[in-house]
Design a protein around this motif. Structure first.
Motif, PDB file in Angstrom:
ATOM      1  N   THR A  39       0.849  -1.185   0.000  1.00 14.05           N
ATOM      2  CA  THR A  39       0.000   0.000   0.000  1.00 14.05           C
ATOM      3  C   THR A  39       0.884   1.234   0.000  1.00 14.05           C
ATOM      4  O   THR A  39       2.074   1.165   0.316  1.00 14.05           O
ATOM      5  CB  THR A  39      -0.904   0.056   1.251  1.00 14.05           C
ATOM      6  OG1 THR A  39      -0.071   0.211   2.403  1.00 14.05           O
ATOM      7  CG2 THR A  39      -1.762  -1.187   1.389  1.00 14.05           C
ATOM      8  N   GLN A  60       1.547   3.199  -7.541  1.00  9.93           N
ATOM      9  CA  GLN A  60       1.250   1.897  -6.940  1.00  9.93           C
ATOM     10  C   GLN A  60       2.054   0.795  -7.607  1.00  9.93           C
ATOM     11  O   GLN A  60       2.507  -0.135  -6.962  1.00  9.93           O
ATOM     12  CB  GLN A  60      -0.255   1.592  -7.020  1.00  9.93           C
ATOM     13  CG  GLN A  60      -0.651   0.322  -6.300  1.00  9.93           C
ATOM     14  CD  GLN A  60      -0.374   0.375  -4.805  1.00  9.93           C
ATOM     15  OE1 GLN A  60      -0.509   1.424  -4.175  1.00  9.93           O
ATOM     16  NE2 GLN A  60       0.027  -0.730  -4.250  1.00  9.93           N
ATOM     17  N   ASP A  92      -2.486  -3.382  -3.074  1.00  8.72           N
ATOM     18  CA  ASP A  92      -3.793  -2.823  -2.714  1.00  8.72           C
ATOM     19  C   ASP A  92      -3.851  -1.400  -3.249  1.00  8.72           C
ATOM     20  O   ASP A  92      -3.286  -0.487  -2.657  1.00  8.72           O
ATOM     21  CB  ASP A  92      -3.995  -2.835  -1.210  1.00  8.72           C
ATOM     22  CG  ASP A  92      -5.447  -2.615  -0.838  1.00  8.72           C
ATOM     23  OD1 ASP A  92      -6.231  -2.143  -1.697  1.00  8.72           O
ATOM     24  OD2 ASP A  92      -5.818  -2.901   0.303  1.00  8.72           O
ATOM     25  N   PRO A  93      -4.494  -1.206  -4.396  1.00  7.69           N
ATOM     26  CA  PRO A  93      -4.495   0.106  -5.052  1.00  7.69           C
ATOM     27  C   PRO A  93      -5.403   1.138  -4.399  1.00  7.69           C
ATOM     28  O   PRO A  93      -5.389   2.294  -4.787  1.00  7.69           O
ATOM     29  CB  PRO A  93      -4.979  -0.223  -6.464  1.00  7.69           C
ATOM     30  CG  PRO A  93      -5.840  -1.420  -6.288  1.00  7.69           C
ATOM     31  CD  PRO A  93      -5.213  -2.207  -5.160  1.00  7.69           C
ATOM     32  N   ARG A  94      -6.178   0.749  -3.419  1.00  9.59           N
ATOM     33  CA  ARG A  94      -7.112   1.695  -2.802  1.00  9.59           C
ATOM     34  C   ARG A  94      -6.363   2.668  -1.901  1.00  9.59           C
ATOM     35  O   ARG A  94      -5.760   2.244  -0.914  1.00  9.59           O
ATOM     36  CB  ARG A  94      -8.156   0.936  -1.985  1.00  9.59           C
ATOM     37  CG  ARG A  94      -8.939  -0.077  -2.801  1.00  9.59           C
ATOM     38  CD  ARG A  94      -9.797  -0.968  -1.933  1.00  9.59           C
ATOM     39  NE  ARG A  94      -8.939  -1.700  -0.996  1.00  9.59           N
ATOM     40  CZ  ARG A  94      -9.346  -2.175   0.187  1.00  9.59           C
ATOM     41  NH1 ARG A  94     -10.583  -2.003   0.565  1.00  9.59           N
ATOM     42  NH2 ARG A  94      -8.527  -2.825   0.980  1.00  9.59           N
ATOM     43  N   PRO A  95      -6.370   3.948  -2.209  1.00  5.06           N
ATOM     44  CA  PRO A  95      -5.659   4.926  -1.388  1.00  5.06           C
ATOM     45  C   PRO A  95      -6.212   4.963   0.033  1.00  5.06           C
ATOM     46  O   PRO A  95      -7.417   5.022   0.234  1.00  5.06           O
ATOM     47  CB  PRO A  95      -5.893   6.257  -2.088  1.00  5.06           C
ATOM     48  CG  PRO A  95      -6.537   5.951  -3.388  1.00  5.06           C
ATOM     49  CD  PRO A  95      -7.061   4.557  -3.329  1.00  5.06           C
ATOM     50  N   ALA A  97      -6.454   2.688   2.164  1.00  4.44           N
ATOM     51  CA  ALA A  97      -7.185   1.489   2.578  1.00  4.44           C
ATOM     52  C   ALA A  97      -6.416   0.714   3.637  1.00  4.44           C
ATOM     53  O   ALA A  97      -5.194   0.707   3.657  1.00  4.44           O
ATOM     54  CB  ALA A  97      -7.438   0.593   1.376  1.00  4.44           C
ATOM     55  N   SER A  98      -7.155   0.060   4.484  1.00  5.97           N
ATOM     56  CA  SER A  98      -6.565  -0.848   5.460  1.00  5.97           C
ATOM     57  C   SER A  98      -6.193  -2.139   4.730  1.00  5.97           C
ATOM     58  O   SER A  98      -6.914  -2.588   3.846  1.00  5.97           O
ATOM     59  CB  SER A  98      -7.583  -1.148   6.552  1.00  5.97           C
ATOM     60  OG  SER A  98      -7.157  -2.240   7.323  1.00  5.97           O
ATOM     61  N   LYS A 102      -7.163  -7.570   2.194  1.00  5.16           N
ATOM     62  CA  LYS A 102      -6.191  -8.335   1.412  1.00  5.16           C
ATOM     63  C   LYS A 102      -5.560  -9.440   2.257  1.00  5.16           C
ATOM     64  O   LYS A 102      -5.320 -10.544   1.772  1.00  5.16           O
ATOM     65  CB  LYS A 102      -5.089  -7.427   0.854  1.00  5.16           C
ATOM     66  CG  LYS A 102      -5.563  -6.521  -0.247  1.00  5.16           C
ATOM     67  CD  LYS A 102      -5.737  -7.317  -1.513  1.00  5.16           C
ATOM     68  CE  LYS A 102      -6.058  -6.397  -2.670  1.00  5.16           C
ATOM     69  NZ  LYS A 102      -6.201  -7.087  -3.928  1.00  5.16           N
TER      70      LYS A 102
END
Length: 162
Positions: A39, A60, A92-95, A97-98, A102
């Protein structure tokens, strides 16, 4: 205990997590699975990937490449001391994100017999507001979990009274 999964975040506690997990893998003649969720907030991202641009690709991708290189180094070092290692880098491309979703996905996929992870020792306020990855893994795991206290990062285990 044939499959041990160690969660790696490249923070100062990583060395202690690797030491305990590799000792257990050798003791039980098991496989060690190293899992890193790549991340933008990971320790590795802040150290290596932000200073290095591999291409005009999105950041990313650079973080994932840096993570894969570091995990390969860990695998080689552990193979040299006789540990059977599999590495997994889960981007995990979600900015913001916890990494918990995953991590849960990889735990379900690989069904470890034991999970080893480190605690960062954040205070209660941080845990209340942001939660804790180690707490979430312990609550959701269906196998034993070894939690390495953050105070082992300096090589010494100290106890504190809370």
């Amino acid at each position: 205990m044939k499959r041990i999964m160690a969660l790696i975040d490249f923070s100062p506690i990583t060395a202690a997590v690797l030491s305990i997990a590799s000792d257990m893998a050798r003791a039980f003649d098991g496989e060690l699975i190293l899992l890193h969720v790549a991340t933008a907030q990971s320790e590795l991202a802040s150290d290596e990937a932000r200073h290095e641009t591999l291409s005009d690709a999105d950041p990313q991708t650079d973080i994932a490449h840096a993570s894969e290189r570091q995990m390969s180094v860990l695998k080689l070092a552990l193979n040299k001391v006789g540990v059977n290692v599999t590495v997994i880098v889960a981007p995990d491309p979600r900015p913001g994100a916890s990494p918990i979703a995953k991590i849960a996905e990889q735990i379900a996929r690989h069904s470890p017999d034991l999970i080893v992870l480190g605690s960062h020792g954040h205070g209660r306020l941080h845990q209340l507001l942001a939660g804790s990855t180690s707490d979430a893994v312990m609550r959701r795991a269906v196998c034993p979990v070894v939690l390495v206290p953050f105070r082992m990062a300096d090589g010494e285990l100290n106890f504190r009274a809370d």
